[in-house]
Write a protein that holds these residues in place. Structure first.
Motif, PDB file in Angstrom:
ATOM      1  N   LYS A  15       0.803  -1.097   0.066  1.00  0.00           N
ATOM      2  CA  LYS A  15      -0.020  -0.076  -0.009  1.00  0.00           C
ATOM      3  C   LYS A  15       0.982   1.121  -0.117  1.00  0.00           C
ATOM      4  O   LYS A  15       1.816   1.372   0.754  1.00  0.00           O
ATOM      5  CB  LYS A  15      -0.767  -0.087   1.234  1.00  0.00           C
ATOM      6  CG  LYS A  15      -1.431   1.345   1.463  1.00  0.00           C
ATOM      7  CD  LYS A  15      -2.704   1.314   2.650  1.00  0.00           C
ATOM      8  CE  LYS A  15      -3.199   2.596   3.142  1.00  0.00           C
ATOM      9  NZ  LYS A  15      -4.309   2.559   3.855  1.00  0.00           N
ATOM     10  N   GLY A  18      -4.866   5.402  -1.011  1.00  0.00           N
ATOM     11  CA  GLY A  18      -6.242   4.984  -0.808  1.00  0.00           C
ATOM     12  C   GLY A  18      -6.522   3.919  -1.894  1.00  0.00           C
ATOM     13  O   GLY A  18      -7.449   3.152  -1.772  1.00  0.00           O
ATOM     14  N   ASP A  21      -6.445   0.631  -0.488  1.00  0.00           N
ATOM     15  CA  ASP A  21      -7.507   0.156   0.417  1.00  0.00           C
ATOM     16  C   ASP A  21      -9.005  -0.202  -0.553  1.00  0.00           C
ATOM     17  O   ASP A  21      -9.545  -1.083  -0.265  1.00  0.00           O
ATOM     18  CB  ASP A  21      -8.094   1.643   0.980  1.00  0.00           C
ATOM     19  CG  ASP A  21      -7.158   1.981   2.187  1.00  0.00           C
ATOM     20  OD1 ASP A  21      -7.200   1.573   3.410  1.00  0.00           O
ATOM     21  OD2 ASP A  21      -6.346   2.686   1.861  1.00  0.00           O
ATOM     22  N   ILE A 302      -4.091  13.171   8.286  1.00  0.00           N
ATOM     23  CA  ILE A 302      -3.230  12.096   8.094  1.00  0.00           C
ATOM     24  C   ILE A 302      -3.219  12.365   6.612  1.00  0.00           C
ATOM     25  O   ILE A 302      -4.356  12.046   6.011  1.00  0.00           O
ATOM     26  CB  ILE A 302      -3.794  10.459   8.518  1.00  0.00           C
ATOM     27  CG1 ILE A 302      -4.246  10.612  10.137  1.00  0.00           C
ATOM     28  CG2 ILE A 302      -2.964   9.586   8.142  1.00  0.00           C
ATOM     29  CD1 ILE A 302      -5.086   9.190  10.286  1.00  0.00           C
ATOM     30  N   ARG A 304      -0.898  12.488   2.459  1.00  0.00           N
ATOM     31  CA  ARG A 304       0.469  12.603   1.754  1.00  0.00           C
ATOM     32  C   ARG A 304       0.579  14.202   2.109  1.00  0.00           C
ATOM     33  O   ARG A 304      -0.490  14.919   1.855  1.00  0.00           O
ATOM     34  CB  ARG A 304       0.072  12.226   0.370  1.00  0.00           C
ATOM     35  CG  ARG A 304       0.036  10.769   0.125  1.00  0.00           C
ATOM     36  CD  ARG A 304      -0.053  10.282  -1.170  1.00  0.00           C
ATOM     37  NE  ARG A 304      -1.252  10.591  -1.754  1.00  0.00           N
ATOM     38  CZ  ARG A 304      -1.561  11.560  -2.794  1.00  0.00           C
ATOM     39  NH1 ARG A 304      -0.682  12.231  -3.168  1.00  0.00           N
ATOM     40  NH2 ARG A 304      -2.823  11.696  -3.125  1.00  0.00           N
ATOM     41  N   LYS A 309      -3.223  17.884  -1.250  1.00  0.00           N
ATOM     42  CA  LYS A 309      -4.057  17.882  -0.147  1.00  0.00           C
ATOM     43  C   LYS A 309      -4.413  18.982   0.792  1.00  0.00           C
ATOM     44  O   LYS A 309      -4.568  18.947   1.706  1.00  0.00           O
ATOM     45  CB  LYS A 309      -3.216  16.851   0.971  1.00  0.00           C
ATOM     46  CG  LYS A 309      -3.129  15.672   0.071  1.00  0.00           C
ATOM     47  CD  LYS A 309      -4.492  14.791   0.075  1.00  0.00           C
ATOM     48  CE  LYS A 309      -4.341  13.366  -0.628  1.00  0.00           C
ATOM     49  NZ  LYS A 309      -5.619  12.556  -0.520  1.00  0.00           N
ATOM     50  N   LEU A 331       0.179  13.577  10.541  1.00  0.00           N
ATOM     51  CA  LEU A 331       0.924  12.345  10.319  1.00  0.00           C
ATOM     52  C   LEU A 331       1.122  12.376   8.732  1.00  0.00           C
ATOM     53  O   LEU A 331       0.078  12.398   8.227  1.00  0.00           O
ATOM     54  CB  LEU A 331       0.256  11.219  10.960  1.00  0.00           C
ATOM     55  CG  LEU A 331       0.740   9.678  10.314  1.00  0.00           C
ATOM     56  CD1 LEU A 331       2.036   9.363  10.672  1.00  0.00           C
ATOM     57  CD2 LEU A 331      -0.022   8.612  10.759  1.00  0.00           C
ATOM     58  N   GLY A 332       2.298  12.298   8.254  1.00  0.00           N
ATOM     59  CA  GLY A 332       2.360  12.276   6.790  1.00  0.00           C
ATOM     60  C   GLY A 332       3.797  12.143   6.396  1.00  0.00           C
ATOM     61  O   GLY A 332       4.587  12.434   7.028  1.00  0.00           O
ATOM     62  N   ALA A 358       6.051  10.201   8.872  1.00  0.00           N
ATOM     63  CA  ALA A 358       6.212   8.788   8.729  1.00  0.00           C
ATOM     64  C   ALA A 358       4.784   8.186   8.048  1.00  0.00           C
ATOM     65  O   ALA A 358       3.942   8.858   7.895  1.00  0.00           O
ATOM     66  CB  ALA A 358       6.241   8.211  10.170  1.00  0.00           C
ATOM     67  N   PHE A 359       5.092   7.004   7.762  1.00  0.00           N
ATOM     68  CA  PHE A 359       3.678   6.243   7.237  1.00  0.00           C
ATOM     69  C   PHE A 359       3.507   5.099   8.329  1.00  0.00           C
ATOM     70  O   PHE A 359       4.348   4.372   8.531  1.00  0.00           O
ATOM     71  CB  PHE A 359       4.008   5.620   5.940  1.00  0.00           C
ATOM     72  CG  PHE A 359       2.632   5.147   5.222  1.00  0.00           C
ATOM     73  CD1 PHE A 359       1.963   5.806   4.373  1.00  0.00           C
ATOM     74  CD2 PHE A 359       2.139   3.959   5.625  1.00  0.00           C
ATOM     75  CE1 PHE A 359       0.893   5.603   3.720  1.00  0.00           C
ATOM     76  CE2 PHE A 359       0.978   3.414   5.128  1.00  0.00           C
ATOM     77  CZ  PHE A 359       0.369   4.113   4.016  1.00  0.00           C
ATOM     78  N   ASP A 360       2.593   5.354   8.910  1.00  0.00           N
ATOM     79  CA  ASP A 360       2.527   4.451  10.154  1.00  0.00           C
ATOM     80  C   ASP A 360       1.067   4.333  10.370  1.00  0.00           C
ATOM     81  O   ASP A 360       0.210   4.942  11.027  1.00  0.00           O
ATOM     82  CB  ASP A 360       2.821   5.150  11.363  1.00  0.00           C
ATOM     83  CG  ASP A 360       2.938   4.323  12.940  1.00  0.00           C
ATOM     84  OD1 ASP A 360       2.141   3.499  12.908  1.00  0.00           O
ATOM     85  OD2 ASP A 360       3.533   4.724  13.673  1.00  0.00           O
ATOM     86  N   LEU A 385     -10.599   8.951   1.753  1.00  0.00           N
ATOM     87  CA  LEU A 385     -11.165   7.885   2.728  1.00  0.00           C
ATOM     88  C   LEU A 385     -11.146   8.542   4.078  1.00  0.00           C
ATOM     89  O   LEU A 385     -11.914   8.056   4.998  1.00  0.00           O
ATOM     90  CB  LEU A 385     -10.428   6.623   2.591  1.00  0.00           C
ATOM     91  CG  LEU A 385     -10.477   5.811   1.306  1.00  0.00           C
ATOM     92  CD1 LEU A 385      -9.381   4.824   1.205  1.00  0.00           C
ATOM     93  CD2 LEU A 385     -11.679   5.178   0.761  1.00  0.00           C
ATOM     94  N   ASN A 386     -10.137   9.156   4.608  1.00  0.00           N
ATOM     95  CA  ASN A 386     -10.141   9.523   5.984  1.00  0.00           C
ATOM     96  C   ASN A 386     -11.191  10.015   6.503  1.00  0.00           C
ATOM     97  O   ASN A 386     -11.640  10.153   7.632  1.00  0.00           O
ATOM     98  CB  ASN A 386      -8.743  10.390   6.043  1.00  0.00           C
ATOM     99  CG  ASN A 386      -7.472   9.382   6.171  1.00  0.00           C
ATOM    100  OD1 ASN A 386      -6.695   9.369   5.338  1.00  0.00           O
ATOM    101  ND2 ASN A 386      -7.434   8.538   7.145  1.00  0.00           N
TER     102      ASN A 386
END
Ligand code: ADP
Length: 488
Positions: A15, A18, A21, A302, A304, A309, A331-332, A358-360, A385-386
């Protein structure tokens, strides 16, 4: 129906965004409806062999790429009775640390890697006899092209129809014309009506022009991509396909993204008892060394870190936003300039801003559960999606009214008390700040805020509905293709 679903990434295997997902959940939903589904992915190094021990099928495809014929070994996983995941192995292309490139740039041979993937999928289809080949994004754009050209007369595929889904028109797979030879297609296809885009090879355009039907991931985005403002240069091509263009909103996987089942969060909760959310908020504040205080509104993001974005409108007002007395968690990963900018903000406001470059996935779940509001000020958003996850977690979305954000969030009306979030239209820093301020005005009124949360939590965007819509598109497309074939 036999459905072959080709995608460059899918949860839980590999992944970056999105698309994964969707490609993880939609094939599963289609299989649950009784269809026979094959999900085809490249066999990347990132696919954990211990967690997903794939077995050799014995199928070895011979894939022509320019003058060479490159072997592709097919491996299989069977996550459910009607769903088979087929991994296409060619280590020289896919046995690498990342899927598409390093932070400093895309892999130089991405054209070849995904021309190979597309051609390998069609070669596999010769043996799998699908009714539908469902292709996703530029990495699969040549599949519909091959079906209508080099494989036009293959009996195994004569009755098959292709459906091409655009998950993000901002990524088109644009390569220099010299890569055309890798496709083994004639130069007669290198024209503006087919694969050419201002002197370059455009793989996404191939998918749009040659597929039997085109879908995008929300109704609003389907309308938007037909306009110069949002079409990224392909609006005319999409208007030409208007008769076969559909907007189907992505579903979400509530097995993964629901506070009542989430295994990553401090305490599970649902709309009948929100006390678990308070525990999640305290846990999140601790995780980011913020003051643990239930009263302070906590805004989460969260994403990119790209202009798409909305970071270019957020950046100039991030300090005024923090001055509104909120906590902010981001987070990104993404563009270097935003890494630096937000890291600086984190250092300057250590008790108000929590920044994690980070990607977490675990942290993503904790933010969905622990934040009070979720910010998505996107320039454009095919579906998003978020914001849908946020609804389910009672984390009120503050979004720009574009694409799927506009389709899924209803603006709060303080008079009637209706709505599920806060929306702004104009793409500007001041409109964004205004929307956050509107949310902050309601936040202290706990009764109104909880009603708003609970209304969002009651919304249902599960896959069953969207998968049904895809089936209707498949059926319509097959019927149209088959009648066209029998006409004199
Ligand atoms: P896009 O595909 O344009 O990036 P979407 O909203 O459609 O945006 O999907 C993004 C998906 O990737 C979501 O599941 C989100 O939680 C996840 N995601 C994005 N960035 C991160 C990150 N840094 N860490 C963990 N998950 C992330």
């Amino acid at each position: 129906m036999k459905i072959l679903f080709a995608s460059p990434e899918a949860v839980p295997y590999a992944k970056t965004g999105g698309l994964a997902d969707v490609s993880g959940a939609l094939p599963r939903a289609l299989a649950q409806m009784g269809h026979e589904v094959r999900l085809l992915l490249p066999k990347y190094r990132a696919i954990d062999e211990k967690r997903f021990p794939a077995v050799r099928t014995g199928m070895v495809l011979k894939v022509p790429i320019s003058q060479k014929v490159i072997p592709c070994e097919v491996y299989a996983l069977d996550p459910s009775p009607r769903l088979r995941v087929l991994l296409l192995r060619q280590d020289s292309y896919y046995d690498r640390e990342q899927l598409y490139g390093t932070p400093s740039g895309d892999f130089e041979d991405n054209a070849e890697r995904f021309i190979f993937f597309s051609r390998a999928v069609v070669e596999a289809a010769l043996e799998l006899n699908p009714d539908i080949l469902h292709c996703n994004d530029w990495q699969t754009g040549l599949i519909p092209v091959y079906l209508k050209t080099l494989y036009r007369w293959s009996p195994a595929l004569a009755r098959a129809a292709s459906v091409f889904t655009i998950h993000n028109i901002g990524y088109q797979g644009l390569f220099w014309h010299y890569d055309m030879h890798l496709t083994n297609l004639g130069w007669d296809l290198f024209t503006p009506r087919a694969l050419e885009y201002y002197g370059k090879l455009n793989l996404l355009k191939g998918g749009i022009v040659f597929s039997d039907a085109v879908t995008t991931v929300s109704r609003k985005y389907m309308e938007e991509v037909q306009t110069p403002e949002y079409g990224a240069g392909l609006d005319g091509v999409l208007r030409d396909r208007k008769a076969d263009l559909y907007g189907i909103l992505n579903g979400v996987d509530y097995e993964e993204w629901s506070p009542a089942k989430d295994r990553f969060i401090k305490e599970k909760y649902d709309s009948s008892d929100l006390s678990g959310k308070k525990a999640c908020k305290a846990d999140l504040q601790q995780e980011f060394y913020l003051k643990v205080d239930p009263q302070i509104p906590l805004i989460g993001m969260i994403s990119r870190l790209t202009d798409q974005k909305g970071f270019d409108i957020l950046a100039p007002i991030i300090e005024p936003l923090l001055d509104l007395g909120v906590q902010f968690i981001l987070l990104g990963t993404g563009e270097e300039e935003y890494h630096l900018l937000f890291q600086k903000i984190g250092q300057k406001y250590p008790h108000r801003a929590g920044i994690r470059i980070a990607f977490d996935n675990t942290l993503a779940h904790k933010i969905e559960a622990g934040a009070d509001m979720f910010l998505m000020p996107s320039l454009y958003e095919p579906c998003g999606l978020n914001q849908i996850y946020s609804l389910k977690y009672g984390t009120v979305p503050v979004v720009r009214a574009t694409g799927g954000l506009d389709d899924t969030i209803q603006d709060y009306n303080p008079l009637s008390g209706e709505g599920t979030g806060f929306k702004f239209k104009e793409y500007s820093s001041s409109s964004l700040l205004e929307a956050v301020k509107r949310a902050l005005q309601v936040y202290p009124n706990r009764t109104a805020w909880e009603k708003l949360m609970i209304r969002g939590m009651a919304e249902d965007f599960s896959w069953a509905h969207s998968a049904g819509e895809y089936i209707r598109v498949y059926e319509k497309t097959l019927a149209k293709k088959r009648t066209a074939k029998t006409e004199p």
